[in-house]
Design a protein around this motif. Sequence first.
Motif, short mmCIF file in Angstrom:
data_model
loop_
_atom_site.label_atom_id
_atom_site.label_comp_id
_atom_site.label_asym_id
_atom_site.label_seq_id
_atom_site.Cartn_x
_atom_site.Cartn_y
_atom_site.Cartn_z
N PRO A 74 23.03 -4.42 -13.53
CA PRO A 74 23.48 -4.23 -14.78
C PRO A 74 23.06 -3.30 -15.69
O PRO A 74 22.08 -2.66 -15.24
N GLN A 75 23.28 -2.93 -16.82
CA GLN A 75 23.03 -1.90 -17.61
C GLN A 75 21.49 -2.09 -18.12
O GLN A 75 20.77 -1.08 -18.34
N SER A 76 21.21 -3.31 -18.14
CA SER A 76 19.78 -3.76 -18.72
C SER A 76 18.83 -3.79 -17.25
O SER A 76 17.88 -4.54 -17.35
N ALA A 77 19.23 -3.11 -16.16
CA ALA A 77 18.34 -3.41 -14.87
C ALA A 77 16.86 -3.12 -15.24
O ALA A 77 16.13 -3.80 -14.79
N LYS A 78 16.58 -1.83 -15.79
CA LYS A 78 15.33 -1.44 -15.88
C LYS A 78 14.38 -2.38 -16.80
O LYS A 78 13.18 -2.77 -16.47
N ILE A 79 15.18 -2.90 -17.95
CA ILE A 79 14.36 -3.68 -18.83
C ILE A 79 13.98 -5.02 -18.04
O ILE A 79 13.11 -5.43 -18.11
N THR A 80 15.32 -5.53 -17.41
CA THR A 80 15.05 -6.69 -16.70
C THR A 80 13.95 -6.85 -15.83
O THR A 80 13.12 -7.66 -15.29
N LEU A 81 13.76 -5.64 -14.77
CA LEU A 81 12.83 -5.42 -14.02
C LEU A 81 11.59 -5.30 -14.56
O LEU A 81 10.61 -6.18 -13.75
N GLN A 82 11.21 -4.87 -15.51
CA GLN A 82 9.94 -4.87 -16.11
C GLN A 82 9.47 -6.20 -16.50
O GLN A 82 8.59 -6.65 -16.32
N ASN B 71 0.67 -1.35 0.03
CA ASN B 71 -0.10 0.00 -0.15
C ASN B 71 0.72 1.29 0.04
O ASN B 71 0.28 2.27 0.41
N GLN B 72 2.09 1.13 -0.59
CA GLN B 72 2.97 2.39 -0.52
C GLN B 72 3.74 1.82 -2.02
O GLN B 72 4.21 0.81 -1.95
N VAL B 73 4.09 3.08 -2.69
CA VAL B 73 4.87 2.81 -3.76
C VAL B 73 6.23 2.44 -3.53
O VAL B 73 7.10 3.17 -2.43
N VAL B 74 6.78 1.50 -4.16
CA VAL B 74 8.13 0.90 -3.92
C VAL B 74 8.92 1.58 -5.48
O VAL B 74 8.63 1.32 -6.35
N LEU B 75 9.87 2.64 -5.16
CA LEU B 75 10.28 3.19 -6.31
C LEU B 75 11.40 2.16 -6.91
O LEU B 75 11.93 1.19 -6.35
N LEU B 76 11.65 2.55 -8.25
CA LEU B 76 12.35 1.71 -9.20
C LEU B 76 13.97 1.63 -8.75
O LEU B 76 14.41 0.51 -8.52
N ARG B 77 14.34 2.66 -8.08
CA ARG B 77 15.55 2.70 -7.61
C ARG B 77 15.90 1.68 -6.46
O ARG B 77 16.80 0.92 -6.27
N ASP B 78 14.90 1.41 -5.39
CA ASP B 78 14.87 0.48 -4.25
C ASP B 78 14.81 -0.82 -4.85
O ASP B 78 15.27 -1.73 -4.26
N LEU B 79 13.88 -1.26 -5.83
CA LEU B 79 13.91 -2.54 -6.47
C LEU B 79 15.12 -2.79 -7.21
O LEU B 79 15.70 -4.02 -6.85
N VAL B 80 15.74 -1.62 -7.53
CA VAL B 80 17.24 -2.13 -8.41
C VAL B 80 18.22 -2.41 -7.24
O VAL B 80 18.82 -3.50 -7.21
N GLN B 81 17.89 -1.71 -6.14
CA GLN B 81 19.05 -1.72 -5.04
C GLN B 81 18.67 -3.27 -4.30
O GLN B 81 19.83 -3.81 -3.97
N GLU B 82 17.52 -3.53 -4.07
CA GLU B 82 17.21 -4.69 -3.67
C GLU B 82 17.91 -6.15 -4.37
O GLU B 82 18.18 -6.91 -3.89
#
Length: 246
Positions: free
Chosen positions: A28-36, A10-21
Amino acid sequence: MLALFSVRSNQVVLLRDLVQELWSETPPQSAKITLQTYIVRLRQQLSKDLELSGASLDPKGLLQTFHGGYQLTVDPAVLEYRRFEDLAARGRGEIATGDYARASLVLRSALDMWRGPALVDVSTGPLLQAHVTRLNNARVTAVEQLMEAELRQGRHLDILGDLTDLTAEHPFHENLHAQLMVALYRAGRRSQALEVFAGLRSTLVTNLGIDPSHKLSRLHRAILNGDPTLESLPQRGGMLLDCFAA
């Protein structure tokens, strides 16, 4: 990822927090694509789980996309750790009002929800690990408060074994040692109560270079002197050691 979404429900988890976790300090350079890709797979798994459970919920409604992150929207009551925290808080409240019988019931219900260390079967990154530490500490606090409630009801014989195990598991925990000292004293084993203090003092001095707190030292003197107040502590207020604050 689901574990992180759950503990931050019930709160937004930021992309940067997901990447850090997921990747700590070396994404990796493809972190955002992999995350999606992970998010798509997670929604697919949620959809399957919802279908099996018969729930008529949209997985996209559960795991929503927001600017800069994602949010898992759920009723807090379905999350075990939230139910534990609520029960533990109720138990603390019962102790504060002096209703130790009710406190025992509530705290036992809270602790019965545990089947091992928090998230023991989940691979944790830095953010989840902080939550794991907090939850495990909350469990120890709830156990300590349950022992307090039992001791205040005169059940020292019933909890001697538990307190012996707990002090071995938490060798620096003064409150648990204080509870064991009082339980032993009430059981007619004053010499062993004094040995518990001596053992804790040795552990603290050897490992941390400090002496036991003033409150624990006052409890030690009370046991040495056979203080009759040890048999009947005040029925309302804080924890046992608070009775020896002055």
